[in-house]
Design an enzyme around this catalytic site. Structure first.
Site, short mmCIF file in Angstrom:
data_model
loop_
_atom_site.label_atom_id
_atom_site.label_comp_id
_atom_site.label_asym_id
_atom_site.label_seq_id
_atom_site.Cartn_x
_atom_site.Cartn_y
_atom_site.Cartn_z
CB CYS A 20 36.71 45.75 41.48
SG CYS A 20 35.84 45.47 39.85
CB CYS A 60 34.04 48.37 36.92
SG CYS A 60 32.96 47.33 37.73
CB SER A 61 34.71 50.70 41.27
OG SER A 61 33.71 51.02 41.03
CB CYS A 62 32.52 45.07 42.05
SG CYS A 62 31.91 45.00 40.51
#
Lengths: 205, 110
Positions: free
Chosen positions: A107, A110-112
């Site tokens: 991602c 961000c950090s999906c």
């Protein structure tokens, strides 16, 4: 920590613990959260939701061709058949590895991450280094995780978003023909479902 | 030793939850901060997208500031994003939190 940089969230460790505690008690006091809401959530994600859910999905796909077809057709729907889904699970697209193609997930924003099947993302998944580099030099980055992707195999990088999460369906390891679904699930690592590794080899009898 | 390694090798009561050998949270406050944001969103206080946008902005701001990698803290960005959103919505202000922190800190440990 915090050598004069200007960003004001650079609390030291004790301070930040205290701040989170203060925030929680204020929100509970004002009725925004039930007293045990945070306990329940933290516990659920620390213990209940983990890569084992994803491993069971992969093992089922290896064992059941009809399930695999449904999984590739509509990931979220097929995963829900196993009872996994819910918050932030969203739309999951399953990317199948083959002899010619290796898939890897990132991602970049961000950090999906597909939490409902893989639990919380590992530390490195959230770090700027991985997020930036895997897009530019996936072969090198995957190599650093310990898997040298064969030169004749293409690599496709999937960039997650709030709307779409990706789960890699690794290739079933050789020599696993007689194994049960549970035994297969034990071979499926978290890293293999992100695409930075392979499933484990079956133990030699 | 990097901060990351120092955190990863804590033992005893500070030992960290791990899964597949990986740290899930680097410290207990991180899982609390995680639970707060998820819980508030589930309770309808804000939408997940509203929080996520804040978080992305926070991380981008951190990266733009050119900090060295060892100081990177995902959950520090997370917490700051949450605080800003709550302040904006008039739910909890910075000053209120500061005051409450002081009050909690002055209570002796039991």
């Amino acid at each position: 920590m915090g050598h004069g940089h200007d960003h004001d969230h650079d609390h030291d460790h004790d301070d930040v613990s205290l701040r989170v505690k203060a925030l929680e008690s204020l929100l509970v006091e004002r009725g925004y959260l039930a007293t045990d809401a945070v306990d329940k959530l933290a516990e659920a994600y620390e213990h209940d939701v983990g890569p084992m859910n994803g491993a069971r999905v992969v093992a089922r796909a290896w064992s059941d061709p009809a399930f695999k077809a449904r999984l590739l057709e509509d990931g979220s729907k097929a995963i829900a058949e196993l009872g996994y889904g819910g918050f932030e699970g969203g739309h999951v697209i399953v990317c199948e590895n083959s002899d010619d193609l290796h898939n890897v997930v990132v991602c970049t924003l961000c950090s999906c991450y597909p939490w409902s099947v893989l639990g919380l993302p590992p530390t490195w998944y959230k770090e700027p280094t991985y997020r930036a580099r895997v897009v530019v030099e996936p072969r090198t980055v995957i190599g650093e995780f310990g898997y040298a992707v064969p030169a004749d195999k293409a690599i496709r990088v999937w960039d997650s978003s709030a709307e779409v999460r990706y789960l890699v369906l690794p290739q079933r390891p050789a020599g696993t023909e007689g194994l049960s679904e549970d035994e297969l699930a034990a071979l499926v690592t978290r890293d293999s479902m992100i695409g930075v590794g392979l499933p484990l080899e079956p133990a030699r009898a | 030793m990097s901060v990351k390694d120092a955190v990863a090798t804590m033992t005893g009561s500070a030992a960290l939850p791990r899964r597949n050998g990986e740290l899930v949270f680097a410290a207990p406050w991180e899982s609390r901060a995680f639970g707060l944001a998820v819980g508030l969103s589930q309770a309808g206080v804000f939408t997940w997208d509203a929080f996520r946008e804040r978080l992305i902005a926070e991380i981008a701001e951190w990266e733009a500031a050119g900090h060295p990698a060892e100081e990177w803290s995902y959950y520090a960005c997370w917490l700051h994003a949450l605080e800003e959103l709550l302040e904006e919505r008039g739910i909890a202000t910075d000053a209120e939190l500061d005051a409450l922190m002081e009050a909690i800190a002055s209570v002796p440990e039991h």
